[in-house]
Design a protein around this motif. Structure first.
Motif, PDB file in Angstrom:
ATOM      1  N   THR A  61       0.848  -1.185   0.000  1.00  0.00           N
ATOM      2  CA  THR A  61       0.000   0.000   0.000  1.00  0.00           C
ATOM      3  C   THR A  61       0.882   1.234   0.000  1.00  0.00           C
ATOM      4  OG1 THR A  61      -0.174  -0.047   2.399  1.00  0.00           O
ATOM      5  CG2 THR A  61      -1.959  -1.073   1.177  1.00  0.00           C
ATOM      6  N   ARG A  62       0.419   2.219  -0.710  1.00  0.00           N
ATOM      7  CA  ARG A  62       1.132   3.487  -0.793  1.00  0.00           C
ATOM      8  C   ARG A  62       0.153   4.616  -0.549  1.00  0.00           C
ATOM      9  NH1 ARG A  62       5.593   2.176  -4.347  1.00  0.00           N
ATOM     10  NH2 ARG A  62       6.642   0.614  -3.131  1.00  0.00           N
TER      11      ARG A  62
ATOM     12  N   ALA B 214      -1.697  -1.535  -4.114  1.00  0.00           N
ATOM     13  CA  ALA B 214      -1.197  -1.904  -5.436  1.00  0.00           C
ATOM     14  C   ALA B 214      -0.830  -3.371  -5.543  1.00  0.00           C
ATOM     15  CB  ALA B 214       0.012  -1.038  -5.781  1.00  0.00           C
ATOM     16  N   SER B 215      -1.298  -4.182  -4.616  1.00  0.00           N
ATOM     17  CA  SER B 215      -1.004  -5.609  -4.710  1.00  0.00           C
ATOM     18  C   SER B 215      -1.861  -6.235  -5.798  1.00  0.00           C
ATOM     19  CB  SER B 215      -1.267  -6.300  -3.370  1.00  0.00           C
ATOM     20  OG  SER B 215      -2.631  -6.230  -3.058  1.00  0.00           O
TER      21      SER B 215
ATOM     22  N   SER C 232      -7.639  -5.731  -2.105  1.00  0.00           N
ATOM     23  CA  SER C 232      -9.071  -5.570  -1.913  1.00  0.00           C
ATOM     24  C   SER C 232      -9.491  -4.210  -2.425  1.00  0.00           C
ATOM     25  CB  SER C 232      -9.413  -5.705  -0.435  1.00  0.00           C
ATOM     26  OG  SER C 232      -8.679  -4.765   0.312  1.00  0.00           O
ATOM     27  N   GLY C 233     -10.144  -4.206  -3.573  1.00  0.00           N
ATOM     28  CA  GLY C 233     -10.663  -2.970  -4.114  1.00  0.00           C
ATOM     29  C   GLY C 233      -9.673  -2.163  -4.923  1.00  0.00           C
ATOM     30  N   ALA C 234      -8.414  -2.560  -4.983  1.00  0.00           N
ATOM     31  CA  ALA C 234      -7.431  -1.773  -5.720  1.00  0.00           C
ATOM     32  C   ALA C 234      -7.600  -1.963  -7.216  1.00  0.00           C
ATOM     33  CB  ALA C 234      -6.019  -2.167  -5.307  1.00  0.00           C
ATOM     34  N   THR C 235      -7.805  -3.187  -7.616  1.00  0.00           N
ATOM     35  CA  THR C 235      -8.020  -3.434  -9.029  1.00  0.00           C
ATOM     36  C   THR C 235      -9.449  -3.888  -9.184  1.00  0.00           C
ATOM     37  OG1 THR C 235      -7.223  -5.678  -8.754  1.00  0.00           O
ATOM     38  CG2 THR C 235      -5.625  -4.066  -9.529  1.00  0.00           C
ATOM     39  N   VAL C 236     -10.087  -3.370 -10.169  1.00  0.00           N
ATOM     40  CA  VAL C 236     -11.471  -3.735 -10.394  1.00  0.00           C
ATOM     41  C   VAL C 236     -11.631  -4.193 -11.819  1.00  0.00           C
ATOM     42  CG1 VAL C 236     -12.451  -2.262  -8.601  1.00  0.00           C
ATOM     43  CG2 VAL C 236     -12.062  -1.319 -10.846  1.00  0.00           C
TER      44      VAL C 236
ATOM     45  N   ILE D  36      -7.258   1.302 -11.070  1.00  0.00           N
ATOM     46  CA  ILE D  36      -6.747   1.209  -9.710  1.00  0.00           C
ATOM     47  C   ILE D  36      -7.349   2.386  -8.971  1.00  0.00           C
ATOM     48  CG2 ILE D  36      -4.703   1.458  -8.269  1.00  0.00           C
ATOM     49  CD1 ILE D  36      -3.110   0.111 -10.389  1.00  0.00           C
ATOM     50  N   ARG D  37      -7.741   2.162  -7.736  1.00  0.00           N
ATOM     51  CA  ARG D  37      -8.389   3.223  -6.962  1.00  0.00           C
ATOM     52  C   ARG D  37      -7.692   3.390  -5.620  1.00  0.00           C
ATOM     53  NH1 ARG D  37     -13.213   4.393  -9.260  1.00  0.00           N
ATOM     54  NH2 ARG D  37     -14.019   2.855 -10.704  1.00  0.00           N
TER      55      ARG D  37
END
Length: 161
Positions: A105-106, A119-120, A124-128, A133-134
């Protein structure tokens, strides 16, 4: 009469979707290049040679060519430890242990945003599904913006160091 078939240029049978950013892979690649380059510079300075191009194949070839010399030098133990560390890091990235996943996480790169970007690759929820990326506050970057996002994250990390 021949039937014309339309090809879908974005999909090859059996191919995987490649719309997920894996910052761990990018960080590992950056670490590999940086460490190989630092050892190549050391060897070139000591031997009076020229450092090859900044690519893993060129740097590796150069270091292999001078491996006997490198292993006879006082920092040989450091060299071996750093190369082993790169190997370990690379293996963790390409074949992670499911129980050993710590999300990368950043801090969000948007000014004054207190959110975080996960950014893993399995965050959870970073890539949809829509290829973005959110951050936890709702900022989003589409696939075409990932390299810009990566540069902003790198700059943020350098400023913090």
């Amino acid at each position: 009469m021949a039937t014309s078939r339309r090809r879908n240029p974005t999909k090859v049978s059996g191919s995987r979707r490649r719309d997920r950013l894996n910052v761990s892979v990018l960080d590992t690649r950056s670490n590999i290049v940086a460490i190989l380059e630092s050892w190549a510079i050391y060897a070139a300075d000591e031997l009076g040679g020229t450092v090859p191009g900044r690519s893993v194949p060129h740097l590796t070839g150069f270091l292999l060519h001078h491996l006997e010399w490198l292993t006879a030098q006082p920092p040989a133990e450091d060299f071996a430890a750093e190369i082993q560390g790169l190997r370990t890091e690379l293996l963790r990235v390409i074949d992670p242990d499911p129980g050993d996943r710590t999300p990368l996480t950043r801090r969000c790169v948007v000014d004054r945003c207190t959110g975080t970007i996960d950014a893993s690759p399995h965050g959870s929820g970073a890539t949809v599904g829509n290829g973005s990326i959110r951050c936890s506050a709702g900022h989003a970057w589409e696939v075409r913006e990932w390299l810009v996002l990566r540069h902003l994250m790198d700059r943020q990390r350098e400023e913090a160091a």
